[in-house]
Scaffold this motif. Structure first.
Motif, PDB file in Angstrom:
ATOM      1  N   VAL A   1      -2.185  14.512  -9.438  1.00 39.55           N
ATOM      2  CA  VAL A   1      -2.416  15.803  -8.774  1.00 39.55           C
ATOM      3  C   VAL A   1      -3.497  16.551  -9.537  1.00 39.55           C
ATOM      4  N   GLY A   2      -4.669  16.674  -8.929  1.00 41.10           N
ATOM      5  CA  GLY A   2      -5.776  17.377  -9.581  1.00 41.10           C
ATOM      6  C   GLY A   2      -6.881  16.409  -9.941  1.00 41.10           C
ATOM      7  N   ALA A   3      -8.079  16.641  -9.352  1.00 41.09           N
ATOM      8  CA  ALA A   3      -9.206  15.731  -9.589  1.00 41.09           C
ATOM      9  C   ALA A   3     -10.271  16.379 -10.457  1.00 41.09           C
ATOM     10  N   GLY A   4      -9.830  17.037 -11.544  1.00 42.68           N
ATOM     11  CA  GLY A   4     -10.768  17.530 -12.550  1.00 42.68           C
ATOM     12  C   GLY A   4     -11.087  16.411 -13.520  1.00 42.68           C
ATOM     13  N   PRO A   5     -11.709  16.733 -14.658  1.00 38.27           N
ATOM     14  CA  PRO A   5     -12.047  15.699 -15.635  1.00 38.27           C
ATOM     15  C   PRO A   5     -10.850  14.832 -16.031  1.00 38.27           C
ATOM     16  N   ALA A   6      -9.687  15.450 -16.251  1.00 39.22           N
ATOM     17  CA  ALA A   6      -8.522  14.666 -16.683  1.00 39.22           C
ATOM     18  C   ALA A   6      -8.032  13.766 -15.557  1.00 39.22           C
ATOM     19  N   GLY A   7      -7.858  14.342 -14.362  1.00 38.05           N
ATOM     20  CA  GLY A   7      -7.322  13.571 -13.239  1.00 38.05           C
ATOM     21  C   GLY A   7      -8.263  12.458 -12.809  1.00 38.05           C
TER      22      GLY A   7
ATOM     23  N   LEU B   1      -5.351  10.159  -5.695  1.00 38.02           N
ATOM     24  CA  LEU B   1      -5.910  11.292  -6.443  1.00 38.02           C
ATOM     25  C   LEU B   1      -6.062  12.446  -5.460  1.00 38.02           C
ATOM     26  N   VAL B   2      -5.231  13.461  -5.630  1.00 43.53           N
ATOM     27  CA  VAL B   2      -5.158  14.537  -4.626  1.00 43.53           C
ATOM     28  C   VAL B   2      -5.632  15.848  -5.234  1.00 43.53           C
ATOM     29  N   ASP B   3      -6.455  16.577  -4.502  1.00 37.56           N
ATOM     30  CA  ASP B   3      -6.902  17.885  -5.007  1.00 37.56           C
ATOM     31  C   ASP B   3      -6.910  18.909  -3.878  1.00 37.56           C
ATOM     32  N   ALA B   4      -6.579  20.136  -4.252  1.00 40.98           N
ATOM     33  CA  ALA B   4      -6.572  21.238  -3.288  1.00 40.98           C
ATOM     34  C   ALA B   4      -7.985  21.598  -2.842  1.00 40.98           C
ATOM     35  N   ALA B   5      -8.948  21.354  -3.718  1.00 40.44           N
ATOM     36  CA  ALA B   5     -10.329  21.762  -3.426  1.00 40.44           C
ATOM     37  C   ALA B   5     -10.978  20.793  -2.432  1.00 40.44           C
ATOM     38  N   PRO B   6     -12.076  21.236  -1.810  1.00 43.55           N
ATOM     39  CA  PRO B   6     -12.746  20.339  -0.861  1.00 43.55           C
ATOM     40  C   PRO B   6     -13.569  19.246  -1.534  1.00 43.55           C
TER      41      PRO B   6
ATOM     42  N   THR C   1      -6.059  19.350  -0.189  1.00 38.20           N
ATOM     43  CA  THR C   1      -4.606  19.257  -0.032  1.00 38.20           C
ATOM     44  C   THR C   1      -3.909  19.829  -1.260  1.00 38.20           C
ATOM     45  N   GLU C   2      -3.355  20.999  -1.127  1.00 41.75           N
ATOM     46  CA  GLU C   2      -2.630  21.606  -2.241  1.00 41.75           C
ATOM     47  C   GLU C   2      -1.180  21.153  -2.176  1.00 41.75           C
ATOM     48  N   LEU C   3      -0.702  20.568  -3.249  1.00 43.52           N
ATOM     49  CA  LEU C   3       0.658  20.019  -3.243  1.00 43.52           C
ATOM     50  C   LEU C   3       1.636  20.976  -3.915  1.00 43.52           C
ATOM     51  N   THR C   4       2.774  21.174  -3.267  1.00 46.24           N
ATOM     52  CA  THR C   4       3.874  21.915  -3.890  1.00 46.24           C
ATOM     53  C   THR C   4       4.787  20.891  -4.566  1.00 46.24           C
TER      54      THR C   4
ATOM     55  N   THR D   1      -3.401  19.598 -13.172  1.00 42.47           N
ATOM     56  CA  THR D   1      -3.777  20.779 -12.386  1.00 42.47           C
ATOM     57  C   THR D   1      -4.659  21.766 -13.142  1.00 42.47           C
ATOM     58  N   GLY D   2      -5.039  21.420 -14.374  1.00 43.50           N
ATOM     59  CA  GLY D   2      -6.067  22.186 -15.043  1.00 43.50           C
ATOM     60  C   GLY D   2      -5.627  23.540 -15.560  1.00 43.50           C
ATOM     61  N   ALA D   3      -6.604  24.428 -15.655  1.00 41.64           N
ATOM     62  CA  ALA D   3      -6.368  25.756 -16.221  1.00 41.64           C
ATOM     63  C   ALA D   3      -7.217  26.770 -15.470  1.00 41.64           C
ATOM     64  N   ARG D   4      -6.952  28.027 -15.734  1.00 46.79           N
ATOM     65  CA  ARG D   4      -7.727  29.111 -15.104  1.00 46.79           C
ATOM     66  C   ARG D   4      -8.042  30.129 -16.180  1.00 46.79           C
TER      67      ARG D   4
ATOM     68  N   LEU E   1       2.691  25.554 -13.679  1.00 43.03           N
ATOM     69  CA  LEU E   1       3.902  25.858 -12.903  1.00 43.03           C
ATOM     70  C   LEU E   1       4.413  24.648 -12.128  1.00 43.03           C
ATOM     71  N   LEU E   2       3.488  23.912 -11.492  1.00 42.86           N
ATOM     72  CA  LEU E   2       3.905  22.747 -10.707  1.00 42.86           C
ATOM     73  C   LEU E   2       4.642  21.744 -11.610  1.00 42.86           C
ATOM     74  N   TYR E   3       4.037  21.471 -12.754  1.00 42.76           N
ATOM     75  CA  TYR E   3       4.669  20.520 -13.679  1.00 42.76           C
ATOM     76  C   TYR E   3       6.044  21.024 -14.117  1.00 42.76           C
TER      77      TYR E   3
ATOM     78  N   ILE F   1      -1.424  16.040 -18.012  1.00 41.06           N
ATOM     79  CA  ILE F   1      -2.604  15.721 -18.827  1.00 41.06           C
ATOM     80  C   ILE F   1      -3.636  16.838 -18.731  1.00 41.06           C
ATOM     81  N   GLY F   2      -4.577  16.825 -19.663  1.00 39.37           N
ATOM     82  CA  GLY F   2      -5.752  17.691 -19.589  1.00 39.37           C
ATOM     83  C   GLY F   2      -5.441  19.154 -19.829  1.00 39.37           C
ATOM     84  N   ASP F   3      -6.185  20.007 -19.147  1.00 37.96           N
ATOM     85  CA  ASP F   3      -6.057  21.451 -19.366  1.00 37.96           C
ATOM     86  C   ASP F   3      -4.697  21.974 -18.940  1.00 37.96           C
ATOM     87  N   CYS F   4      -4.012  21.244 -18.099  1.00 35.87           N
ATOM     88  CA  CYS F   4      -2.657  21.627 -17.692  1.00 35.87           C
ATOM     89  C   CYS F   4      -1.706  21.609 -18.896  1.00 35.87           C
TER      90      CYS F   4
HETATM   91  P1  ADP Z   1      -8.818  19.294 -16.177  1.00 38.72           P
HETATM   92  O1  ADP Z   1      -9.975  19.704 -17.023  1.00 38.72           O
HETATM   93  O2  ADP Z   1      -7.549  19.221 -16.942  1.00 38.72           O
HETATM   94  O3  ADP Z   1      -9.085  18.054 -15.401  1.00 38.72           O
HETATM   95  P2  ADP Z   1      -9.542  21.197 -14.047  1.00 38.72           P
HETATM   96  O4  ADP Z   1      -9.165  22.621 -14.061  1.00 38.72           O
HETATM   97  O5  ADP Z   1     -10.954  20.833 -14.211  1.00 38.72           O
HETATM   98  O6  ADP Z   1      -8.600  20.472 -15.113  1.00 38.72           O
HETATM   99  O7  ADP Z   1      -9.090  20.545 -12.690  1.00 38.72           O
HETATM  100  C1  ADP Z   1      -7.840  20.762 -12.130  1.00 38.72           C
HETATM  101  C2  ADP Z   1      -7.910  20.425 -10.648  1.00 38.72           C
HETATM  102  O8  ADP Z   1      -6.578  20.454 -10.139  1.00 38.72           O
HETATM  103  C3  ADP Z   1      -8.699  21.426  -9.798  1.00 38.72           C
HETATM  104  O9  ADP Z   1      -9.687  20.739  -9.077  1.00 38.72           O
HETATM  105  C4  ADP Z   1      -7.664  22.037  -8.856  1.00 38.72           C
HETATM  106  O10 ADP Z   1      -8.184  22.282  -7.561  1.00 38.72           O
HETATM  107  C5  ADP Z   1      -6.593  20.975  -8.819  1.00 38.72           C
HETATM  108  N1  ADP Z   1      -5.244  21.484  -8.532  1.00 38.72           N
HETATM  109  C6  ADP Z   1      -4.569  22.426  -9.218  1.00 38.72           C
HETATM  110  N2  ADP Z   1      -3.334  22.605  -8.671  1.00 38.72           N
HETATM  111  C7  ADP Z   1      -3.236  21.735  -7.626  1.00 38.72           C
HETATM  112  C8  ADP Z   1      -2.207  21.413  -6.682  1.00 38.72           C
HETATM  113  N3  ADP Z   1      -1.030  22.027  -6.726  1.00 38.72           N
HETATM  114  N4  ADP Z   1      -2.443  20.472  -5.755  1.00 38.72           N
HETATM  115  C9  ADP Z   1      -3.625  19.820  -5.718  1.00 38.72           C
HETATM  116  N5  ADP Z   1      -4.625  20.084  -6.583  1.00 38.72           N
HETATM  117  C10 ADP Z   1      -4.438  21.026  -7.520  1.00 38.72           C
END
Ligand code: ADP
Ligand code: SF4
Length: 698
Positions: A394-400, A417-422, A463-466, A482-485, A627-629, A650-653
């Motif tokens: 869940v999350g296609a950032g650098p870690a995912g 590999l699922v991500d909420a973003a486009p 696709t944002e996953l709960t 799911t990274g960080a903000r 939160l999801l984790y 993993i990663g920023d999460c």
């Molecule tokens: P990291 O550096 O750890 O890979 P990022 O913040 O770069 O973290 O990436 C996290 C990704 O996770 C973002 O692209 C974000 O859209 C995605 N993400 C976060 N929460 C969810 C979720 N609940 N479902 C799907 N994708 C998610």
């Protein structure tokens, strides 16, 4: 796939003195943090590049005796036979793959501050080091000059006996031979000072003696900055003048630009320097020598490399960073696998991680530095024992992304590999859009190509996953990435509480993502970017907003603007650049309150300061999206009921860190996902001396 014939020229052998390079790819000396202190890491790290096709691999600077000591900066030491015994492992690894091994023998002169050895630094004249201004050297007597030449010869012989094929008489980056050559350091009035011939004397005498001692067995190389681009060295006319004087003693000219204080211009970050930028100066050396020349400039494009060789400017394509980012770059070009090349992004995180007593790592190549201690190979992946499972990432950032790629290569039945973003990328969706960081997009580009190729990895976007979605997904293994903000309320390292009045839901207060991703409009003219982190984000946003016409002040509670960028050699140039583009800079400002039209706080002496601000951008600290984790891990029974055997994050999460660490974390989990406890990293092989009591005389 076949190689483009125009790249054939890169695979011609080149003779250097008594040795022959099998092709034109040359790993120039560069730091790792290994030295002779971590011989296994040193050997496997360089050996990996030899396997990847580099015709020569070199050590970092190798200090010839105990009167040149930089500890705790780890350079290779060649003080005694034991150091060389350790380094001989690297020679064996290089030779196993048909490469030559080189050693960059040097003496730091003025800059070697002797923190471990307690010996004074030495210089041609008694002038304080421009690198460590509190270090004042001993002005060398003739006996010192003679002793150092002898030390060099002794080190060269030991190196030859250990198996090295190339021996350097390295002048640097303003080390001792260059200090003699440069009027900035050398004010002597004897035979070693004055005219160029006199200033060159120490270097030439050393070359003569080293050549006489090992020249029949080893190629003799000289590396030096032919143009200091600052005061601490020589300008191009004297640089080429020295080449003329010493040419008969040298088998390979390894040339670059900069100095120890202006190293930022040699290991130039992509923020300021394009690929091949050093050619402007080092390309001129050909005018004065017919000997082989190697140059650098973060080259990763085979077209450009072939062009340079064809032009006659250089004979060899040198690389430090491109060889860290992709040890298999030559092999990939040789086999026409161009799309596989993991191009260096020029972030200089490898320098941040290799210098100052650290252990090298790389943003692009998660395996860099892990070849020995974890046994990782950048191109080889073991099939996983639990590969007959589906994995949901869940999350296609650098870690995912990194995790999914490695899982895919380890043969998992299916990786989702699922991500909420486009789009894929996470933070890398917007970091490369900060001014100067365009080349960082290579991080994403390489991963996009890999994901596309892996038939067992499916990328699902938008696709944002709960927690319920995850439980229902149908995968047996779940990885949350799911990274960080960025904090929306100014939470920061200095106060550990929010800044009163800071709230990014208001129209005049911003997080970095609101500007870079959400398109939230920045009102008014006057903008304060408040930085409590110190890396690139705040500085990048300040520059971007200034370019968009705002009147920007970059204020930080830290002692200096963007101090972390000093570790990547960007700091001084970045601060100058911000100044040049009109960004005002204020260090030592601790924010206490934000309101409509202002941000107020105190300066470094506690005096009140109020800054006018129509908008405030907060880059104070990041927080994990955990939160999801946490929701998933809270109810293990519910996971098991849905057939989920394992859950990881993993990663920023886990904790917000630099991209290199997030990517490494994803890679690590995927490499170890079939271990007994994948959530906990397997211990790595440490390299240290373990003494028995007899050894200390008890
Ligand atoms: P990291 O550096 O750890 O890979 P990022 O913040 O770069 O973290 O990436 C996290 C990704 O996770 C973002 O692209 C974000 O859209 C995605 N993400 C976060 N929460 C969810 C979720 N609940 N479902 C799907 N994708 C998610
Ligand atoms: Fe290149 Fe960055 Fe890797 Fe260094 S850390 S080799 S600069 S990608």
């Amino acid at each position: 796939m076949t190689r483009d014939p125009k790249h054939d020229i890169l695979f011609e052998p080149v003779r250097i003195g008594p040795r022959t390079l099998r092709n034109r790819f040359y790993q120039v000396p560069h730091c790792t943090g290994f030295g002779a202190e971590k011989p296994g890491s040193q050997a496997r790290f360089r050996g990996m590049k030899a396997e990847g096709g580099w015709a020569a691999v070199n050590t970092e600077e190798a200090l010839i005796s105990s009167d040149t000591d930089y500890w705790p900066v780890v350079s290779t030491r060649v003080w005694d036979e034991d150091d060389l015994r350790n380094l001989s492992l690297m020679c064996d690894e290089a030779h196993k793959h048909g490469s030559l091994a080189g050693i960059e023998l040097t003496h730091g002169g003025v800059h070697a501050d002797g923190r471990e050895s307690r010996r004074p630094s030495l210089g041609p004249s008694q002038l304080a080091s421009d690198y460590h201004p509190f270090v004042v050297p001993k002005a060398m007597e003739l006996a010192d000059i003679k002793r150092i030449r002898e030390d060099w010869v002794r080190a060269a012989k030991l190196s030859r006996d250990a198996g090295f094929d190339i021996v350097y008489v390295y002048g640097g980056h303003s080390y001792l031979p260059l200090q003699f050559l440069s009027p900035f350091y050398n004010k002597r009035t004897d035979a070693y000072g004055g005219a160029l011939e006199n200033r060159a004397r120490f270097w030439i005498e050393t070359l003569e003696e080293v050549r006489a001692a090992v020249g029949d067995d080893c190629a003799i190389a000289v590396r030096f900055c032919v143009e200091a681009l600052g005061p601490a060295g020589v300008e191009l006319d004297e640089g080429t003048g020295f080449v003329v004087l010493a040419d008969h003693l040298v088998d390979l000219w390894d040339v670059n630009v900069g100095s120890i204080t202006d190293w930022s211009k040699d290991s130039g970050a992509s923020r300021f320097f394009p690929e091949g930028y050093q050619l402007e100066w080092t390309g001129r050396v050909r005018e004065v020598t017919a000997k082989p020349i190697v140059g650098v400039g973060r080259l990763t494009s085979p077209d450009r490399m072939a062009e340079i060789v064809r032009s006659g400017a250089w004979d060899l394509i040198g690389a430090a960073r491109p060889s860290i980012s992709d040890p298999f770059l030559p092999k990939k070009i040789e086999e026409g696998r161009y799309g596989e090349i993991r191009e260096c992004i020029g972030c200089n995180v490898c320098i941040m991680k290799a210098e100052w007593g650290n252990h090298i790592g790389c943003t692009q190549n998660a395996t860099a530095g892990e070849e020995y201690r974890r046994g990782w190979h950048p191109e080889k992946f073991e099939p996983a024992a639990n590969a007959d499972n589906d994995v949901l990432v869940v999350g296609a950032g650098p870690a995912g992304m990194e995790c999914a790629i490695v899982l895919g290569k380890r043969g998992f039945r299916r990786v989702h590999l699922v991500d909420a973003a486009p789009e894929i990328g996470g933070v890398m969706r917007w970091i490369p859009r900060l001014p100067g960081l365009g080349e960082w997009a290579r991080f994403l580009n390489w991963r996009a190509v890999q994901l596309e190729k892996l038939k067992n990895v499916e990328v699902i976007l938008g696709t944002e996953l709960t927690a319920t979605d995850v439980r229902d997904y149908g995968a047996e293994i779940v990885v949350v990435a799911t990274g960080a903000r960025w904090s929306t309320d100014g939470l920061n390292a200095y106060t550990h509480v929010p800044i009163p009045g800071a709230d990014a839901s208001l129209a005049h207060i911003f997080t970095p993502e609101q500007i870079m991703l959400d398109g939230k409009a920045v009102p008014g003219k006057r903008v304060v970017v408040y930085d409590a982190e110190g890396y690139f984000t705040a500085a990048g946003l300040a520059e971007k907003l200034a370019a968009e016409g705002h009147d920007v002040e970059l204020a930080t509670c830290l002692e200096r603007i963007a101090p972390v960028t000093d570790e990547t050699l960007e700091g001084p140039m970045l601060r100058q650049h911000l100044h040049d583009v009109g960004v005002r800079q204020r260090a030592g400002f601790l924010a206490a309150e934000i309101g409509e039209g202002f941000i107020r706080g105190t300066d470094e002496f506690g005096e009140p300061v109020e800054l006018e601000a129509d908008a405030v951008v907060l880059a104070t600290q990041r927080l994990s999206n955990e939160l999801l984790y946490l929701e998933l891990v809270e109810d293990v029974n519910a996971l098991h009921a849905e057939g989920i055997d394992a859950l990881y994050r993993i990663g920023d999460c886990v904790a917000p860190r630099i991209v290199a660490e997030a990517s490494y974390d994803g890679h690590r989990l995927a490499r170890e996902i079939d271990s007994d406890d994948p959530a906990t990293p397997l211990p790595y092989t440490r390299e240290r001396i373990v003494l028995e009591s007899a050894a200390i005389g008890t």
